[in-house]
Design a protein around this motif. Structure first.
Motif, PDB file in Angstrom:
ATOM      1  N   TYR A   1       0.692  -1.068   0.016  1.00 38.01           N
ATOM      2  CA  TYR A   1       0.121  -0.034  -0.066  1.00 38.01           C
ATOM      3  C   TYR A   1       0.764   1.279   0.006  1.00 38.01           C
ATOM      4  CZ  TYR A   1      -3.064   3.742   1.745  1.00 38.01           C
ATOM      5  OH  TYR A   1      -3.791   5.002   1.865  1.00 38.01           O
ATOM      6  N   LYS A   2       0.421   1.995  -0.884  1.00 36.42           N
ATOM      7  CA  LYS A   2       1.361   3.439  -1.069  1.00 36.42           C
ATOM      8  C   LYS A   2       0.649   4.504   0.078  1.00 36.42           C
ATOM      9  CE  LYS A   2       4.233   2.706  -4.432  1.00 36.42           C
ATOM     10  NZ  LYS A   2       3.854   1.264  -4.723  1.00 36.42           N
ATOM     11  N   ILE A   3       1.366   4.893   1.031  1.00 37.13           N
ATOM     12  CA  ILE A   3       0.974   5.873   2.107  1.00 37.13           C
ATOM     13  C   ILE A   3       0.711   7.129   1.630  1.00 37.13           C
ATOM     14  CG2 ILE A   3       1.554   6.724   4.284  1.00 37.13           C
ATOM     15  CD1 ILE A   3       3.315   4.441   5.009  1.00 37.13           C
ATOM     16  N   GLN A   4      -0.188   7.866   1.786  1.00 41.01           N
ATOM     17  CA  GLN A   4      -0.768   9.102   1.490  1.00 41.01           C
ATOM     18  C   GLN A   4      -0.688  10.021   2.791  1.00 41.01           C
ATOM     19  OE1 GLN A   4      -0.864   9.791  -1.885  1.00 41.01           O
ATOM     20  NE2 GLN A   4      -0.680   7.460  -2.277  1.00 41.01           N
ATOM     21  N   PRO A   5      -0.493  11.240   2.422  1.00 48.25           N
ATOM     22  CA  PRO A   5      -0.782  12.476   3.506  1.00 48.25           C
ATOM     23  C   PRO A   5      -2.030  12.319   4.057  1.00 48.25           C
ATOM     24  CG  PRO A   5       0.243  13.373   1.579  1.00 48.25           C
ATOM     25  CD  PRO A   5      -0.167  12.005   1.041  1.00 48.25           C
ATOM     26  N   GLY A   6      -2.211  12.353   5.423  1.00 48.44           N
ATOM     27  CA  GLY A   6      -3.447  12.411   6.028  1.00 48.44           C
ATOM     28  C   GLY A   6      -3.910  10.947   6.465  1.00 48.44           C
ATOM     29  N   ASP A   7      -3.143   9.889   6.140  1.00 54.05           N
ATOM     30  CA  ASP A   7      -3.253   8.202   6.501  1.00 54.05           C
ATOM     31  C   ASP A   7      -3.140   8.248   8.151  1.00 54.05           C
ATOM     32  OD1 ASP A   7      -4.218   7.399   4.032  1.00 54.05           O
ATOM     33  OD2 ASP A   7      -2.379   6.641   3.559  1.00 54.05           O
ATOM     34  N   THR A   8      -3.793   7.433   8.914  1.00 57.58           N
ATOM     35  CA  THR A   8      -3.314   7.131  10.109  1.00 57.58           C
ATOM     36  C   THR A   8      -3.283   5.577  10.151  1.00 57.58           C
ATOM     37  OG1 THR A   8      -5.100   8.923  11.024  1.00 57.58           O
ATOM     38  CG2 THR A   8      -4.438   7.117  12.408  1.00 57.58           C
ATOM     39  N   ILE A   9      -2.137   5.397  10.447  1.00 56.87           N
ATOM     40  CA  ILE A   9      -1.874   3.724  10.709  1.00 56.87           C
ATOM     41  C   ILE A   9      -1.753   3.286  12.006  1.00 56.87           C
ATOM     42  CG2 ILE A   9       0.293   2.103  10.082  1.00 56.87           C
ATOM     43  CD1 ILE A   9       1.120   4.294   8.026  1.00 56.87           C
ATOM     44  N   HIS A  10      -2.363   2.072  12.194  1.00 56.34           N
ATOM     45  CA  HIS A  10      -2.296   1.518  13.425  1.00 56.34           C
ATOM     46  C   HIS A  10      -1.464   0.212  13.226  1.00 56.34           C
ATOM     47  CE1 HIS A  10      -5.594   4.186  14.618  1.00 56.34           C
ATOM     48  NE2 HIS A  10      -5.111   4.188  15.770  1.00 56.34           N
ATOM     49  N   ALA A  11      -0.529  -0.126  14.171  1.00 61.06           N
ATOM     50  CA  ALA A  11       0.341  -1.343  13.936  1.00 61.06           C
ATOM     51  C   ALA A  11       0.266  -2.062  15.471  1.00 61.06           C
ATOM     52  CB  ALA A  11       1.453  -1.088  13.321  1.00 61.06           C
ATOM     53  N   THR A  12      -0.315  -3.433  15.345  1.00 64.71           N
ATOM     54  CA  THR A  12      -0.224  -3.959  16.560  1.00 64.71           C
ATOM     55  C   THR A  12       0.999  -4.914  16.654  1.00 64.71           C
ATOM     56  OG1 THR A  12      -2.567  -4.231  16.846  1.00 64.71           O
ATOM     57  CG2 THR A  12      -1.292  -5.804  17.845  1.00 64.71           C
ATOM     58  N   ILE A  13       1.980  -4.536  17.714  1.00 60.34           N
ATOM     59  CA  ILE A  13       3.299  -5.092  17.820  1.00 60.34           C
ATOM     60  C   ILE A  13       2.936  -6.355  18.847  1.00 60.34           C
ATOM     61  CG2 ILE A  13       5.697  -4.990  18.391  1.00 60.34           C
ATOM     62  CD1 ILE A  13       5.012  -1.978  17.781  1.00 60.34           C
ATOM     63  N   LYS A  14       3.354  -7.539  18.006  1.00 55.41           N
ATOM     64  CA  LYS A  14       3.183  -8.840  18.755  1.00 55.41           C
ATOM     65  C   LYS A  14       4.283  -8.932  19.740  1.00 55.41           C
ATOM     66  CE  LYS A  14       1.088 -12.421  17.449  1.00 55.41           C
ATOM     67  NZ  LYS A  14       0.554 -13.511  16.576  1.00 55.41           N
ATOM     68  N   GLU A  15       4.234  -9.549  21.073  1.00 50.93           N
ATOM     69  CA  GLU A  15       5.303  -9.490  21.619  1.00 50.93           C
ATOM     70  C   GLU A  15       5.951 -11.248  21.308  1.00 50.93           C
ATOM     71  OE1 GLU A  15       6.222 -10.102  26.644  1.00 50.93           O
ATOM     72  OE2 GLU A  15       4.330 -10.496  25.706  1.00 50.93           O
ATOM     73  N   ALA A  16       7.058 -10.708  21.270  1.00 55.46           N
ATOM     74  CA  ALA A  16       7.921 -12.030  20.994  1.00 55.46           C
ATOM     75  C   ALA A  16       7.891 -13.324  21.665  1.00 55.46           C
ATOM     76  CB  ALA A  16       9.440 -11.780  20.618  1.00 55.46           C
ATOM     77  N   GLU A  17       7.778 -14.459  20.940  1.00 51.58           N
ATOM     78  CA  GLU A  17       7.739 -15.639  21.912  1.00 51.58           C
ATOM     79  C   GLU A  17       8.794 -16.056  22.621  1.00 51.58           C
ATOM     80  OE1 GLU A  17       6.163 -18.709  19.581  1.00 51.58           O
ATOM     81  OE2 GLU A  17       4.730 -17.597  18.565  1.00 51.58           O
ATOM     82  N   GLU A  18       8.697 -16.298  24.001  1.00 51.89           N
ATOM     83  CA  GLU A  18       9.886 -16.800  24.666  1.00 51.89           C
ATOM     84  C   GLU A  18      10.382 -17.979  24.384  1.00 51.89           C
ATOM     85  OE1 GLU A  18      11.337 -17.236  29.220  1.00 51.89           O
ATOM     86  OE2 GLU A  18       9.785 -15.746  28.764  1.00 51.89           O
ATOM     87  N   ILE A  19      11.813 -18.282  24.031  1.00 49.82           N
ATOM     88  CA  ILE A  19      12.276 -19.588  23.618  1.00 49.82           C
ATOM     89  C   ILE A  19      12.964 -19.991  24.838  1.00 49.82           C
ATOM     90  CG2 ILE A  19      13.931 -20.687  22.011  1.00 49.82           C
ATOM     91  CD1 ILE A  19      13.783 -18.059  20.143  1.00 49.82           C
ATOM     92  N   ASP A  20      12.393 -21.362  24.949  1.00 50.62           N
ATOM     93  CA  ASP A  20      13.116 -22.215  26.076  1.00 50.62           C
ATOM     94  C   ASP A  20      14.154 -23.177  25.638  1.00 50.62           C
ATOM     95  OD1 ASP A  20      13.489 -23.096  28.688  1.00 50.62           O
ATOM     96  OD2 ASP A  20      11.744 -24.639  28.569  1.00 50.62           O
ATOM     97  N   ALA A  21      15.257 -22.623  25.719  1.00 55.52           N
ATOM     98  CA  ALA A  21      16.644 -23.324  25.303  1.00 55.52           C
ATOM     99  C   ALA A  21      16.636 -24.649  26.106  1.00 55.52           C
ATOM    100  CB  ALA A  21      17.893 -22.411  25.515  1.00 55.52           C
ATOM    101  N   GLN A  22      16.942 -25.619  25.364  1.00 62.39           N
ATOM    102  CA  GLN A  22      17.038 -26.739  26.031  1.00 62.39           C
ATOM    103  C   GLN A  22      18.415 -27.513  25.571  1.00 62.39           C
ATOM    104  OE1 GLN A  22      14.768 -28.482  27.831  1.00 62.39           O
ATOM    105  NE2 GLN A  22      13.250 -26.584  27.575  1.00 62.39           N
TER     106      GLN A  22
END
Length: 301
Positions: A52-73
């Motif tokens: 999508y080509k962003i235009q003046p006046g656009d309002t962007i909402h971005a949900t940032i997902k929390e990184a999954e914790e890796i359990d090192a084995q």
């Protein structure tokens, strides 16, 4: 916990995914694209596509997902332990091994091997990087120190910060360097045009690399390098900056020039004061077989 960021656009900004990967500079473009595919990014309250080509006046909402914790084995992966006592372990890491788990490399790392072979590791860097005081790139071979307790970790990290620990590397680079020795003093930061790379940039962090010519060939130079600082990809970036790209480097160097699985860079020497006794320790690691064979081939040419 997931969080939502809002961006109010005042002028034209190009593609949505490119803009967000720059605005959210801790996240890669591929990560941003995955959120867009999941419908976690809206423009003017409507789900948008990556192109999508962003235009003046656009309002962007971005949900940032929390990184999954890796359990090192623990994993029974062979590693070369050069030295070990109750406080410190020195490892000769092979090329191709990632140091610690991440979303892209959840297993098969040096940390997984350490958890299997070493009884105790410091907890300062959390569950994903136990004992890891400093790192070397996946395709860089050679020595790195690991702390077995928090006291050792703090003392070793302090030596790195104060530049009293010694780290010497051997590298094969394209081109013939005329100066026998030199110093590259240039700040390094993330490349704004490619989030996977770093570059010399005015607003980067101070970075200093010293080099000395070991041997010259018709098309290559073998170098010994010492680090004052430890920035991500520092040697690779600094060598590219002065016009002598590292042989075999898939990210910064010319591609398909020498047979190999990555850059010809080896952490050959490591020195530090023992965190408990104060004794000065120095360790050496021979070049890996592939590096030595390539060097012999270049020499014969």
């Amino acid at each position: 916990m997931d969080k939502t960021e809002q961006f109010q656009i005042t002028d034209e900004k190009g593609r949505l995914d490119k803009y967000l990967s720059s605005a959210l500079n801790e996240h890669s473009r591929s990560q941003v694209q995955s959120w867009i595919k999941e419908g976690l990014v809206t423009v003017n309250n409507e789900v948008a596509k990556a192109n999508y080509k962003i235009q003046p006046g656009d309002t962007i909402h971005a949900t940032i997902k929390e990184a999954e914790e890796i359990d090192a084995q623990p994993e029974d992966i062979a590693i070369t332990i050069v030295y070990e006592d109750s406080d410190v372990v020195v490892i000769d890491k092979p090329s191709g091994m990632v140091v610690h788990p991440s979303l892209g490399h959840p297993s098969g790392t040096l940390v997984n091997a350490l958890l299997y072979h070493v009884k105790d590791l410091s907890g300062i860097n959390g569950k994903i990087r136990p004992g890891i005081v400093h790192r070397i790139d996946k395709d860089t071979s050679g020595l790195l120190m690991v702390a077995k307790n928090d006291l050792a970790h703090e003392k070793l990290a302090e030596q790195l910060q104060n530049k009293t620990a010694g780290r010497e590397y051997i590298a094969l680079v394209h081109g013939v360097i005329e100066n026998d020795k030199g110093t590259i003093d240039a700040p390094i930061g993330r490349d704004p045009k490619n989030r996977k790379k770093f570059t010399v940039i005015e607003e980067g962090k101070p970075s200093v690399t010293h080099f000395e010519v070991i041997e010259r060939f018709s098309e290559y130079t073998l170098l010994r390098l010492n680090l004052e600082t430890g920035r991500t990809h520092q040697i690779r970036v600094h060598l590219e900056y002065i016009g002598y790209r590292m042989a075999g480097d898939p990210l910064y160097g010319p591609r398909k020039t020498l047979k190999g699985n990555g850059q010809f860079l080896h952490a050959a020497s490591l020195s530090f004061d023992h965190p408990r006794t104060g004794e000065h320790l120095t360790f050496q690691a021979d070049l890996p077989e592939e590096f030595q064979e390539t060097l012999d081939w270049v020499r014969r040419r």
